[in-house]
Scaffold this motif. Structure first.
Motif, PDB file in Angstrom:
ATOM      1  N   GLY A 175      20.340  30.552 -31.542  1.00 56.37           N
ATOM      2  CA  GLY A 175      20.865  31.536 -30.606  1.00 56.37           C
ATOM      3  C   GLY A 175      19.804  32.115 -29.708  1.00 56.37           C
ATOM      4  N   ARG A 176      20.232  33.109 -28.920  1.00 57.14           N
ATOM      5  CA  ARG A 176      19.337  33.783 -27.975  1.00 57.14           C
ATOM      6  C   ARG A 176      19.083  35.210 -28.434  1.00 57.14           C
ATOM      7  NH1 ARG A 176      18.493  30.829 -23.427  1.00 57.14           N
ATOM      8  NH2 ARG A 176      19.849  29.014 -23.166  1.00 57.14           N
ATOM      9  N   TRP A 178      19.854  37.907 -27.138  1.00 52.08           N
ATOM     10  CA  TRP A 178      20.978  38.843 -27.006  1.00 52.08           C
ATOM     11  C   TRP A 178      21.953  38.737 -28.174  1.00 52.08           C
ATOM     12  CZ3 TRP A 178      22.088  35.767 -22.031  1.00 52.08           C
ATOM     13  CH2 TRP A 178      22.830  34.626 -22.300  1.00 52.08           C
ATOM     14  N   ASP A 179      21.852  37.635 -28.964  1.00 47.08           N
ATOM     15  CA  ASP A 179      22.720  37.484 -30.129  1.00 47.08           C
ATOM     16  C   ASP A 179      22.248  38.312 -31.315  1.00 47.08           C
ATOM     17  OD1 ASP A 179      24.318  35.599 -28.796  1.00 47.08           O
ATOM     18  OD2 ASP A 179      22.952  33.974 -29.323  1.00 47.08           O
TER      19      ASP A 179
END
Length: 334
Positions: A175-176, A178-179
């Motif tokens: 994920g990134r 922001w996750d």
């Protein structure tokens, strides 16, 4: 950064040994042989590659101990290459492959990045075999052979560990940014990241000063032996310090939210490892002893190396805490 991985769920069955893994393992093992061969020869009394007048000949006992230590370190690369590619390597405790690979990454990453850069610098500045210190430690061909082997080791071992870690712990950095939950890390890692960043200003400033030609705090021998290589390496250490601080701050404060989680984590892993391990290695070299007062490390040099080592471990602990928190909250995909 590694003990906390022990909390990760048990590893899945070992993946088949692909042709890529076989080639990487062979490359890592074969790249160790020139260095191992030279170390064995030197410990047996040979002077191959050691020119007359080399300072290495002045301290036979110290060099025998140093050669024995570095020989064992390179043999560990062979063991790690096997551990990362054999079924039994999936069943060992997480810290057993992770910590030595972190140390190997920290030691090999600056060589992998720095040696080609040094060669490129010499091409543009006209430096060569005659541009080094008056009494070189080793013949030029030894540096080319050994550092080429180190680069191959770093690339091959790093690729093997990425494949190994992706299968065993890959769910921890998917994920990134922001996750990540708002409180993906607690207060303590944020404090550590800030303290580490502030403390890093000292060794970064000192090394930048040396990279720009300053001589304050350097020993007389170090000042006399400076070459273009010295300035490039000092600047490179500044880059690793900045990158390590950047990665830890991004992780601790969940910044640059569009970035994949793996990016700041990789910065912490590689760059904090380089900062910590080379700081420690320089302390070892500085304290190994010399009869010439001009070559003895000054208090400023020792303080800079020690601060660098401590800061590297501090910043690495931010990544370790992140992995521990995420392993406790992120289920492993079935």
């Amino acid at each position: 950064m590694t003990q906390t991985l022990a909390a990760a769920p048990a590893a899945s069955p070992a993946a088949p040994l692909t042709r890529t893994r076989r080639l990487l393992r062979a490359a890592a093992v074969l790249a160790c042989l020139p260095y191992v061969g030279l170390k064995v020869a030197w410990m047996a009394g040979s002077r191959v590659g050691v020119p007359e007048g080399s300072p290495l000949l002045d301290h036979p006992v110290t060099m025998a101990v140093a050669n024995g230590i570095t020989l064992l370190m390179d043999c560990c690369v062979i063991v790690l290459a096997l551990m990362l590619t054999r079924p039994w390597g999936r069943r060992v405790p997480a810290w057993l492959p992770a910590f030595p690979v972190w140390v190997a990454t920290g030691l090999l990453a600056p060589i992998t990045a720095g040696f080609p850069l040094l060669l490129l610098t010499r091409v543009f500045t006209g430096g060569g075999a005659g541009s080094g210190p008056k009494d070189p430690f080793l013949d030029e061909w030894v540096f080319g052979l050994v550092y080429t082997g180190f680069i191959v080791q770093g690339i091959a071992l790093g690729a093997l560990f990425v494949l190994y870690a992706r299968e065993r712990w890959g769910h921890l950095w998917r994920g990134r940014m922001w996750d990540l939950p708002v409180r993906s890390l607690g207060t303590a890692p944020r404090v550590v990241a800030v303290v580490g960043g502030v403390l890093a200003l000292f060794p970064a400033a000192v090394r930048l000063y040396w990279a720009c030609g300053g001589t304050g705090g350097l020993s007389e021998g170090r000042v006399a032996d400076r070459t273009g290589d010295f300035y490039v390496l000092e600047a490179m250490y500044v880059v690793f310090l900045v990158a390590a601080v950047t990665g830890s701050v991004l992780l601790a404060f969940r910044r640059a939210r569009v970035l994949p989680v793996a990016v700041p984590l990789a910065l912490v892993w590689v760059c904090a490892g380089a900062v910590a391990c080379w700081g420690g290695w320089m302390i070892f070299g500085a304290l190994s002893g010399t009869d010439d007062p001009a070559d003895r490390a000054t208090p400023m040099m020792l303080l800079t190396y020690s601060a660098q080592m401590i800061i590297g471990f501090l910043l690495a602990s931010v990544g370790a805490h992140f992995l521990a928190r995420r392993s406790a909250t992120t289920p492993r995909p079935s």
